[in-house]
Design an enzyme around this catalytic site. Sequence first.
Site, PDB file in Angstrom:
ATOM      1  N   LYS A   9       0.847  -1.205   0.000  1.00 48.82           N
ATOM      2  CA  LYS A   9       0.000   0.000   0.000  1.00 48.82           C
ATOM      3  C   LYS A   9       0.874   1.244   0.000  1.00 48.82           C
ATOM      4  CE  LYS A   9       0.799   1.149   4.598  1.00 48.82           C
ATOM      5  NZ  LYS A   9       1.615   2.287   5.023  1.00 48.82           N
ATOM      6  N   GLY A  61       5.222  -6.026   5.927  1.00 53.38           N
ATOM      7  CA  GLY A  61       5.035  -7.008   6.997  1.00 53.38           C
ATOM      8  C   GLY A  61       3.560  -7.220   7.300  1.00 53.38           C
ATOM      9  N   ASP A  94      -2.236  -1.419  10.486  1.00 50.43           N
ATOM     10  CA  ASP A  94      -2.687  -1.423   9.094  1.00 50.43           C
ATOM     11  C   ASP A  94      -2.926  -2.827   8.553  1.00 50.43           C
ATOM     12  OD1 ASP A  94      -0.055  -2.147   8.879  1.00 50.43           O
ATOM     13  OD2 ASP A  94       0.577  -0.419   7.689  1.00 50.43           O
TER      14      ASP A  94
HETATM   15  O1  C5P Z   1       0.602  -1.024  14.471  1.00 50.60           O
HETATM   16  P1  C5P Z   1       2.002  -1.004  13.988  1.00 50.60           P
HETATM   17  O2  C5P Z   1       2.738  -2.252  14.314  1.00 50.60           O
HETATM   18  O3  C5P Z   1       2.144  -0.579  12.576  1.00 50.60           O
HETATM   19  O4  C5P Z   1       2.666   0.169  14.827  1.00 50.60           O
HETATM   20  C1  C5P Z   1       4.042   0.255  15.066  1.00 50.60           C
HETATM   21  C2  C5P Z   1       4.271   1.254  16.179  1.00 50.60           C
HETATM   22  O5  C5P Z   1       3.905   2.566  15.744  1.00 50.60           O
HETATM   23  C3  C5P Z   1       3.433   1.004  17.407  1.00 50.60           C
HETATM   24  O6  C5P Z   1       4.088   0.132  18.280  1.00 50.60           O
HETATM   25  C4  C5P Z   1       3.299   2.396  17.991  1.00 50.60           C
HETATM   26  O7  C5P Z   1       4.474   2.723  18.720  1.00 50.60           O
HETATM   27  C5  C5P Z   1       3.266   3.288  16.773  1.00 50.60           C
HETATM   28  N1  C5P Z   1       1.901   3.661  16.362  1.00 50.60           N
HETATM   29  C6  C5P Z   1       1.183   4.590  17.100  1.00 50.60           C
HETATM   30  N2  C5P Z   1      -0.077   4.941  16.709  1.00 50.60           N
HETATM   31  C7  C5P Z   1      -0.632   4.408  15.605  1.00 50.60           C
HETATM   32  C8  C5P Z   1       0.081   3.467  14.825  1.00 50.60           C
HETATM   33  C9  C5P Z   1       1.347   3.118  15.234  1.00 50.60           C
HETATM   34  O8  C5P Z   1       1.676   5.092  18.115  1.00 50.60           O
HETATM   35  N3  C5P Z   1      -1.861   4.782  15.236  1.00 50.60           N
END
Ligand code: C5P
Length: 312
Positions: free
Chosen positions: A22, A115, A149
């Site tokens: 994406k 991922g 995501d």
């Molecule tokens: O959800 P994902 O694994 O993509 O997120 C990686 C990191 O990014 C999370 O551990 C968090 O620290 C941060 N994050 C966040 N708020 C979001 C998405 C991600 O703080 N809406």
Amino acid sequence: CRISRPATDEMDRVFTVAPAAKINLHLEIFGRRPDGWHELRTVYQSIDLRDHLTVEPTRDDELSLVVAPAGAVTDGEDNLVLRAARLVRRRTGCERGARFVLRKRIPVEAGLGGGSADAAAAIVLLRRLWGCDLDAKRMDGLARELGSDVPFFLHGGLALGSGRGDELSELPDPEAFWVVVAVPEVRVPTSEVFARLRPRLTSHRHGGTLDPLAAGLRGRFDWREMTNELEGVVLEGWPEVGGCLRMLRSQDPVHTSMSGSGGACFSVFRDEAAARRASCGLPENWFVHVGTTVPRSSARLEVEALCDGGGR
Ligand code: C5P
């Protein structure tokens, strides 16, 4: 059966799926939530850059993963494919094994959701391989546990993400457009980007600059409204990404932006010739992809049976 030996039993079942990367056409951050996550609003769009994930059964209850090319991403326990598999087992009570092969093309830690795409792919493959009782709602729930995501990749196409990015509204496919995706030689961890952003967030902001739902429904974007509010933080910490944006912007695209938390950047072009011309001048050590956006019908995770036990 597409493999040479005849399929005779359950062990000869092989399934594959090709999750699409994406780009984030738009990304606004509203503030930090009491649970520590960041409230955001984003517009996701699938593109024609895909990983390939294949699964087959095992005689024991082992979960294993082979990555090709070797080292492209970890093949250890923290790979999202294996995390997804363990989660499916925990939530469904299924104790069977699975052997995955991941052909990795989507750059890692680049903001292209590679991922997460693989995690969503693993869920749909195991549902088929193990015959687990997982309807769309339960799969969405598992996806949300794996990452913000991941749910998007169960839907694909054009979608609005709110909440952590995990609350999805599908939007009608726009007319396909050409993109040049460029990733400089740098890895940008999403958690680090949010950690650096946190002290700058004064208070929870409501509203926002764009009405993405309306923008998406019109099917034609006003690119001037599209922004990525993580860009500032990333450009300070990873200047290579700024260099990449500058180079892309110098090529007269319709629009240029960073995707997600970077370092991937993309330009939008009206036609293939312009996109290919632009890609020629980019440094050889960058990952570069010239392609198009893909509609939901082709981004959806369709499981293909390479071999379905007993030659069915
Ligand atoms: O959800 P994902 O694994 O993509 O997120 C990686 C990191 O990014 C999370 O551990 C968090 O620290 C941060 N994050 C966040 N708020 C979001 C998405 C991600 O703080 N809406």
